[in-house]
Design an enzyme around this catalytic site. Sequence first.
Site, PDB file in Angstrom:
ATOM      1  N   PHE A 212      11.262  63.576  12.699  1.00 27.09           N
ATOM      2  CA  PHE A 212      11.199  62.695  13.863  1.00 27.09           C
ATOM      3  C   PHE A 212      12.612  62.488  14.422  1.00 27.09           C
ATOM      4  CE2 PHE A 212      11.425  58.566  15.887  1.00 27.09           C
ATOM      5  CZ  PHE A 212      10.336  58.605  16.747  1.00 27.09           C
ATOM      6  N   ASP A 213      13.549  62.215  13.520  1.00 23.62           N
ATOM      7  CA  ASP A 213      14.939  62.010  13.963  1.00 23.62           C
ATOM      8  C   ASP A 213      15.466  63.246  14.673  1.00 23.62           C
ATOM      9  OD1 ASP A 213      14.844  59.521  12.926  1.00 23.62           O
ATOM     10  OD2 ASP A 213      15.944  59.984  11.079  1.00 23.62           O
TER      11      ASP A 213
ATOM     12  N   ASP B 202       1.068  35.582  11.550  1.00 21.22           N
ATOM     13  CA  ASP B 202       2.056  34.508  11.520  1.00 21.22           C
ATOM     14  C   ASP B 202       3.353  35.008  12.149  1.00 21.22           C
ATOM     15  OD1 ASP B 202       3.229  32.130  11.043  1.00 21.22           O
ATOM     16  OD2 ASP B 202       3.484  32.408   8.892  1.00 21.22           O
TER      17      ASP B 202
ATOM     18  N   GLU C  65     -10.618  37.830  13.949  1.00 21.36           N
ATOM     19  CA  GLU C  65      -9.380  38.606  13.751  1.00 21.36           C
ATOM     20  C   GLU C  65      -8.472  37.836  12.823  1.00 21.36           C
ATOM     21  OE1 GLU C  65      -7.450  38.850  17.554  1.00 21.36           O
ATOM     22  OE2 GLU C  65      -9.223  39.750  18.447  1.00 21.36           O
TER      23      GLU C  65
ATOM     24  N   LYS D 163      -7.670  27.765   9.907  1.00 22.44           N
ATOM     25  CA  LYS D 163      -6.422  27.792   9.141  1.00 22.44           C
ATOM     26  C   LYS D 163      -6.735  27.806   7.651  1.00 22.44           C
ATOM     27  CE  LYS D 163      -3.086  27.376  12.250  1.00 22.44           C
ATOM     28  NZ  LYS D 163      -2.328  26.172  12.450  1.00 22.44           N
TER      29      LYS D 163
ATOM     30  N   ASP E  72      10.270  61.440   8.513  1.00 20.46           N
ATOM     31  CA  ASP E  72      11.269  60.690   9.285  1.00 20.46           C
ATOM     32  C   ASP E  72      12.363  61.624   9.780  1.00 20.46           C
ATOM     33  OD1 ASP E  72       9.812  58.514   8.686  1.00 20.46           O
ATOM     34  OD2 ASP E  72      11.336  57.501   7.461  1.00 20.46           O
TER      35      ASP E  72
ATOM     36  N   TYR F 218      -3.657  41.576  21.174  1.00 26.55           N
ATOM     37  CA  TYR F 218      -5.052  41.150  21.073  1.00 26.55           C
ATOM     38  C   TYR F 218      -5.657  40.663  22.380  1.00 26.55           C
ATOM     39  CZ  TYR F 218      -2.156  37.022  20.103  1.00 26.55           C
ATOM     40  OH  TYR F 218      -1.179  36.074  20.135  1.00 26.55           O
TER      41      TYR F 218
ATOM     42  N   CYS G  54      29.795  20.394  -1.842  1.00 34.51           N
ATOM     43  CA  CYS G  54      30.996  20.391  -2.658  1.00 34.51           C
ATOM     44  C   CYS G  54      31.975  21.305  -1.937  1.00 34.51           C
ATOM     45  CB  CYS G  54      30.687  20.940  -4.049  1.00 34.51           C
ATOM     46  SG  CYS G  54      32.188  21.287  -4.981  1.00 34.51           S
TER      47      CYS G  54
ATOM     48  N   CYS H  77      30.062  16.497  -7.537  1.00 34.09           N
ATOM     49  CA  CYS H  77      29.485  17.801  -7.844  1.00 34.09           C
ATOM     50  C   CYS H  77      29.175  17.869  -9.344  1.00 34.09           C
ATOM     51  CB  CYS H  77      30.469  18.904  -7.458  1.00 34.09           C
ATOM     52  SG  CYS H  77      29.939  20.523  -8.014  1.00 34.09           S
TER      53      CYS H  77
ATOM     54  N   LYS I  69      -5.169  35.992  11.897  1.00 33.75           N
ATOM     55  CA  LYS I  69      -4.177  35.288  12.701  1.00 33.75           C
ATOM     56  C   LYS I  69      -2.799  35.671  12.162  1.00 33.75           C
ATOM     57  CE  LYS I  69      -3.339  30.715  14.566  1.00 33.75           C
ATOM     58  NZ  LYS I  69      -1.920  30.556  14.277  1.00 33.75           N
TER      59      LYS I  69
ATOM     60  N   CYS J  29      31.884  20.411 -10.929  1.00 40.83           N
ATOM     61  CA  CYS J  29      33.348  20.243 -10.962  1.00 40.83           C
ATOM     62  C   CYS J  29      33.786  18.813 -10.688  1.00 40.83           C
ATOM     63  CB  CYS J  29      33.996  21.177  -9.951  1.00 40.83           C
ATOM     64  SG  CYS J  29      33.651  20.688  -8.258  1.00 40.83           S
TER      65      CYS J  29
ATOM     66  N   SER K 162      -2.822  27.522  23.742  1.00 41.36           N
ATOM     67  CA  SER K 162      -2.785  27.504  22.291  1.00 41.36           C
ATOM     68  C   SER K 162      -4.234  27.541  21.784  1.00 41.36           C
ATOM     69  CB  SER K 162      -2.057  26.236  21.884  1.00 41.36           C
ATOM     70  OG  SER K 162      -1.941  26.192  20.515  1.00 41.36           O
ATOM     71  N   LEU K 163      -4.430  27.431  20.490  1.00 40.20           N
ATOM     72  CA  LEU K 163      -5.792  27.453  19.960  1.00 40.20           C
ATOM     73  C   LEU K 163      -6.099  26.154  19.242  1.00 40.20           C
ATOM     74  CD1 LEU K 163      -5.885  31.043  18.388  1.00 40.20           C
ATOM     75  CD2 LEU K 163      -7.204  30.258  20.363  1.00 40.20           C
TER      76      LEU K 163
ATOM     77  N   GLU L 181       1.314  39.317  19.211  1.00 40.74           N
ATOM     78  CA  GLU L 181       2.153  38.559  18.287  1.00 40.74           C
ATOM     79  C   GLU L 181       3.247  39.471  17.747  1.00 40.74           C
ATOM     80  OE1 GLU L 181       1.045  35.523  18.217  1.00 40.74           O
ATOM     81  OE2 GLU L 181       1.892  34.565  16.444  1.00 40.74           O
TER      82      GLU L 181
ATOM     83  N   CYS M 242      35.047  25.459  -7.655  1.00 40.02           N
ATOM     84  CA  CYS M 242      33.966  24.841  -8.425  1.00 40.02           C
ATOM     85  C   CYS M 242      33.237  25.929  -9.224  1.00 40.02           C
ATOM     86  CB  CYS M 242      33.021  24.146  -7.451  1.00 40.02           C
ATOM     87  SG  CYS M 242      31.412  23.801  -8.130  1.00 40.02           S
TER      88      CYS M 242
ATOM     89  N   ARG N 215       6.265  32.758  24.784  1.00 40.49           N
ATOM     90  CA  ARG N 215       5.275  31.789  25.258  1.00 40.49           C
ATOM     91  C   ARG N 215       5.944  30.627  26.000  1.00 40.49           C
ATOM     92  NH1 ARG N 215       2.858  27.211  23.137  1.00 40.49           N
ATOM     93  NH2 ARG N 215       0.826  26.829  24.042  1.00 40.49           N
TER      94      ARG N 215
ATOM     95  N   LYS O  47     -13.235  34.447  18.136  1.00 36.89           N
ATOM     96  CA  LYS O  47     -13.341  34.534  19.590  1.00 36.89           C
ATOM     97  C   LYS O  47     -14.749  34.956  19.965  1.00 36.89           C
ATOM     98  CE  LYS O  47      -8.614  36.165  19.639  1.00 36.89           C
ATOM     99  NZ  LYS O  47      -7.650  37.204  19.976  1.00 36.89           N
TER     100      LYS O  47
HETATM  101  S1  IVH Z   1      -5.615  34.656  20.595  1.00 29.63           S
HETATM  102  C1  IVH Z   1      -5.901  31.843  24.304  1.00 29.63           C
HETATM  103  N1  IVH Z   1      -5.409  36.063  18.400  1.00 29.63           N
HETATM  104  O1  IVH Z   1      -1.799  31.916  17.267  1.00 29.63           O
HETATM  105  C2  IVH Z   1      -5.747  32.197  22.895  1.00 29.63           C
HETATM  106  N2  IVH Z   1      -3.790  34.396  18.809  1.00 29.63           N
HETATM  107  O2  IVH Z   1      -2.202  29.044  17.133  1.00 29.63           O
HETATM  108  C3  IVH Z   1      -4.860  33.332  22.706  1.00 29.63           C
HETATM  109  N3  IVH Z   1      -2.053  34.258  17.115  1.00 29.63           N
HETATM  110  O3  IVH Z   1      -0.550  31.188  20.454  1.00 29.63           O
HETATM  111  C4  IVH Z   1      -4.514  33.545  21.323  1.00 29.63           C
HETATM  112  N4  IVH Z   1      -2.789  35.886  15.838  1.00 29.63           N
HETATM  113  O4  IVH Z   1       0.470  33.183  19.201  1.00 29.63           O
HETATM  114  C5  IVH Z   1      -4.896  35.079  19.138  1.00 29.63           C
HETATM  115  N5  IVH Z   1      -5.323  37.429  16.516  1.00 29.63           N
HETATM  116  C6  IVH Z   1      -4.815  36.453  17.259  1.00 29.63           C
HETATM  117  C7  IVH Z   1      -3.629  35.768  16.877  1.00 29.63           C
HETATM  118  C8  IVH Z   1      -3.165  34.731  17.683  1.00 29.63           C
HETATM  119  C9  IVH Z   1      -1.851  34.976  16.004  1.00 29.63           C
HETATM  120  C10 IVH Z   1      -1.196  33.147  17.561  1.00 29.63           C
HETATM  121  C11 IVH Z   1      -0.927  33.108  19.040  1.00 29.63           C
HETATM  122  C12 IVH Z   1      -1.394  31.758  19.497  1.00 29.63           C
HETATM  123  C13 IVH Z   1      -1.370  30.984  18.224  1.00 29.63           C
HETATM  124  C14 IVH Z   1      -2.292  29.799  18.300  1.00 29.63           C
END
Ligand code: IVH
Length: 683
Positions: free
Chosen positions: A34-35, A118, A114, A323, A31, A233, A436, A418, A116, A421, A80-81, A181, A441, A137, A299
């Site tokens: 790098f700095d 969070d 892949e 999920k 580090d 991704y 409170c 409370c 997912k 107190c 979305s998925l 993400e 207290c 988004r 996918k």
């Molecule tokens: S693909 C058209 N890949 O999950 C689909 N999404 O619940 C594009 N997310 O809106 C999404 N990891 O924000 C994809 N490896 C991954 C992901 C991922 C997290 C999120 C993404 C999406 C949400 C859907």
Amino acid sequence: MTAAARANALRSQIRHHEERYYVHDGPDISDADFDALMHELRAIEREYPELADPDSPTQRVGGRPAEGFTSVEHLEPMLSLDNAYSAEDLREFHGRLCRALDLPEDTALPYVAELKIDGLSIALTYEQGRLRRGVTRGDGVRGEDVTSNVRVIRSIPLALSVGGKDGPPRSQPALMEIRGEIYFPRPDFARVNEAREALGEPAFANPRNAAAGTIRTLDPAAVSRRGLRVFVYQTVVVPGAAPVAATHEDVLQTLRAWGLPVERHWERCNGIESVTRFCDRWRDARHALAFETDGVVIKLNDIAMRTRLGATAKFPRWATAFKFPAEQAQTRLLQISVNVGRTGAVTPFAVLAPVRLGGTTVQLATLHNAEEVARRDIREGDLVTVEKGGDIIPKVVGPVVGTRPTPTPAAWQMPTRCPSCATPLVRPVGEVVWRCENASCPARLRRGLQHFASRRAMNIEGLGEALVDQLISANLVTSFADLYRLTAEQLAGLERMGQKSTANLIEEIDKSRRADVWRVLHGLGIRHVGEGAARALARTFGSVAVLRTATVEQLESVGDIGPTVAQSVKAFFATPGNADMIDAMAYFGVQMADAHADNTAMPKPWAGWTFVLTGTLASRTREQAAESIERLGGKVSASVSKKTRYVVAGEDAGSKLEKARTLGVPVLSEAEFETLIMQASDF
Ligand code: IVH
């Protein structure tokens, strides 16, 4: 070597090391080294402003605090998925694909699985390989332009590599959106939450909320400190342009070759059973990852097949999200207790018979608030279901139906006073949390004293948690004010307090009598008043006596102070216990007004420095900037000379900037100026 050549060499070395670190998880320098590279590049750019490049790694924190975010349309909607929760759901997904593609259902379709992540989805626009924009988004069609915040995330390259290191160079579309993400690594998430708790702010329940809250922060310098990262991704090209690759696995490899971070545990799976095995494996294995994942995204690998399948209004047909189930367990609810926090929030929690859940033994769980307990009809003695989902704290889902013991336990009632107190609890209009309001207290006091004595407040060294507990249980301290009448004899009677530690503590407490007013205000633990607000209030009002009489309007007129803080300050001083305690502190010699600036013990790290301000700053008025400079010991001058230490250039900077360049005076961007203030304030 010319300065220009050296700057270019440094920029590519720095990018190389960023890529080693963020994309390959394998840094090959320390580090500190790098700095040193960054430092050298900064120095060159300062000396030769004509070499400036908006995509230089030094320009990450170049953005100024935003007023708000503008709305931008995505190249194509961010969908979305659809979700799958079981192996059965996955087989159904597979069946749908086969039918739509006119293939027998036992076809081993090529999938990529892949993890997912969070976090929060983001679309990054690259034009000619350069990062132009980052957009959230939003509603899927339009999102918010958060470019200035995205630029400070160091795992996002400002300029893409051409690839070619581990394979052939990969051509880049002139314009494309790269989607991924934004997330918090676990340690950074923990650190951010600890800091919030120390400020009396509610902790983020999960990394997703934390990432979303951070990316919408208006100050890029603050975002930069948080430690967000990204995994990408997906690529999106303009309609009619050739796709980046023919298969998804090739897209992922291409993204990586361009220097973008791709989460590395993805796998090519032939057939849905192979996908199910991947999901099974990661159900437990995910706990060892450095980031939170809430499932697996499946996918179709073949891009041409994807195009044939298309999308519904909400989801692509070619992908689904598996999920992971929230981990659940059943156990006996022994008792419902309430917890009193430092800022007075009184919240119910469950004391449980110990039970194993998600790799740990759980004995306590949140019940959120009194309304939730009533709504879910949770009673002491019930057999309850406990769940650990994406949130850090487990929660009680509800009683297991049909198992309520007889005689039926009574419905739980939130105490009206409370528990510590006996002050009547209040619930501010529009809030669900009971509070409170008594600053003395004992339960609040314990947490409050720890904060009062902490380094960023009254800085009383030696007054740690164990001693606070002893002082409270020996009844020696019932409010912050009592600290100031402790005697050596009283302290000597406590455990592990020898003569020397007693004398030291007495001296530390005495020293804190002369602390700056902002420290007192921060230490008092007024809700919503963190260090920044405390400093702003102290600067404006100068003394606690004046602050006490300030109206809500006067409070709101202070920069950095909004209506919530103003109301909270007003409510704090209006509570009789608080007013009495402050009077007592003053009586025992705590200085409640800042002495004349020159007499304060405040360090003056900028003594002897002259600053020139030019252009408009986004986050402060000129007066406020001057005030900050003077507070740190510097002076502000109207004209640039060789003696000027720094020129601070805001938007539309004019001739003073020219002059600085001619004279070789270093020029600070607003963000650099803010960073300098922050560093000096920590001095
Ligand atoms: S693909 C058209 N890949 O999950 C689909 N999404 O619940 C594009 N997310 O809106 C999404 N990891 O924000 C994809 N490896 C991954 C992901 C991922 C997290 C999120 C993404 C999406 C949400 C859907």
